[in-house]
Design a protein around this motif. Structure first.
Motif, PDB file in Angstrom:
ATOM      1  N   UNK A   1      14.047  24.105  29.500  1.00  0.00           N
ATOM      2  CA  UNK A   1      13.731  25.544  29.006  1.00  0.00           C
ATOM      3  C   UNK A   1      15.086  26.360  29.873  1.00  0.00           C
ATOM      4  N   UNK A   2      15.617  27.408  29.210  1.00  0.00           N
ATOM      5  CA  UNK A   2      16.628  28.486  29.851  1.00  0.00           C
ATOM      6  C   UNK A   2      16.008  29.106  30.974  1.00  0.00           C
ATOM      7  N   UNK A   3      15.506  28.399  31.997  1.00  0.00           N
ATOM      8  CA  UNK A   3      14.908  29.136  33.289  1.00  0.00           C
ATOM      9  C   UNK A   3      15.602  28.867  34.318  1.00  0.00           C
ATOM     10  N   UNK A   4      15.640  29.865  35.420  1.00  0.00           N
ATOM     11  CA  UNK A   4      16.175  29.808  36.607  1.00  0.00           C
ATOM     12  C   UNK A   4      15.649  28.272  37.277  1.00  0.00           C
ATOM     13  N   UNK A   5      16.616  27.470  37.771  1.00  0.00           N
ATOM     14  CA  UNK A   5      16.054  25.994  38.067  1.00  0.00           C
ATOM     15  C   UNK A   5      15.357  26.003  39.459  1.00  0.00           C
ATOM     16  N   UNK A   6      15.786  26.876  40.235  1.00  0.00           N
ATOM     17  CA  UNK A   6      14.802  26.768  41.508  1.00  0.00           C
ATOM     18  C   UNK A   6      13.441  27.330  41.100  1.00  0.00           C
ATOM     19  N   UNK A   7      13.246  28.297  40.318  1.00  0.00           N
ATOM     20  CA  UNK A   7      12.031  28.898  40.035  1.00  0.00           C
ATOM     21  C   UNK A   7      11.155  28.057  39.251  1.00  0.00           C
TER      22      UNK A   7
END
Length: 220
Positions: free
Chosen positions: A35-41
């Motif tokens: 998914x296009x989410x912040x990788x760290x989060x």
């Protein structure tokens, strides 16, 4: 923890899961990471889910009992609450695929060129690199990887019969893309010039590509 450390810890948690819980959790990993989410989060969320699942597992519970019978809806709701990937990160993701494809193309070009030189073969032919080949390699690799990632996400949580249908559909898409690339290669080959790149220059480009991959795209 940085992203690499979180991924390592995530793998450690998976080693402690039962086969059924592991299969369920790995589908969640694929869904969230694609998914296009912040990788760290996203990695932080996966660690929380994994630890929560292990705690429940120690009490004799299954993943379905913990997260419900509709894991796709559960993950979708979690993803919507995460911050999206930043513009720069999206640009890095888009550039990384053709960058890596071209980097390794020049490695193969350099090795083949050195071998031909050492064996006394047609060196002139091995120094020719069509611009159309570079364009198609960059564009084709990007499209194919994006399709694979989409297929992985869409196939997650689907029953086996539905996954089979998705596989057949995507295989058809791959065939169409391959035909388009071949036709486009012939057409562009007549329009775009041919570069003459010596094997040692290809090797230098490969080294620069590797350094750029490390500096620009490696997770911190």
């Amino acid at each position: 923890m940085n992203i690499k450390q979180m991924i390592k810890e995530n793998n450690r948690l998976q080693d402690a899961m039962t086969p059924g819980n592991l299969s369920y959790y790995q589908d969640m990993v694929v869904y969230i990471r694609s998914s296009s989410v912040n990788e760290a989060k996203g990695e932080e969320l996966l660690l929380e889910i994994g630890q929560h699942l292990l705690d429940a597992q120690a009490k004799g519970k299954t993943a379905e009992e913990v997260f419900g019978s509709d894991p796709e809806a559960y993950c979708k709701d979690l993803v919507e609450q995460l911050p999206p990937m930043k513009g720069l990160n999206k640009l890095q993701l888009h550039v990384m695929i053709p960058w890596i494809a071209l980097t390794w193309f020049f490695f193969v070009q350099a090795i083949a060129g050195f071998i031909v030189t050492w064996t006394g073969g047609p060196v002139e032919r091995m120094t020719q690199v069509r611009v159309s080949t570079l364009v198609l390699l960059a564009g084709g690799s990007y499209v194919l990887i994006q399709l694979v990632m989409k297929w992985m996400k869409n196939g997650t949580f689907q029953p086996e019969e539905e996954q089979r249908k998705i596989n057949i559909r995507h295989m058809g898409i791959y065939v169409v893309i391959a035909v388009v690339i071949l036709v486009g290669g012939v057409w562009l080959g007549r329009l775009l010039p041919v570069l003459h790149i010596q094997p040692w220059v290809s090797l230098v480009i490969f080294v620069i590509g590797l350094l750029g991959t490390k500096l620009l795209f490696s997770s911190k």
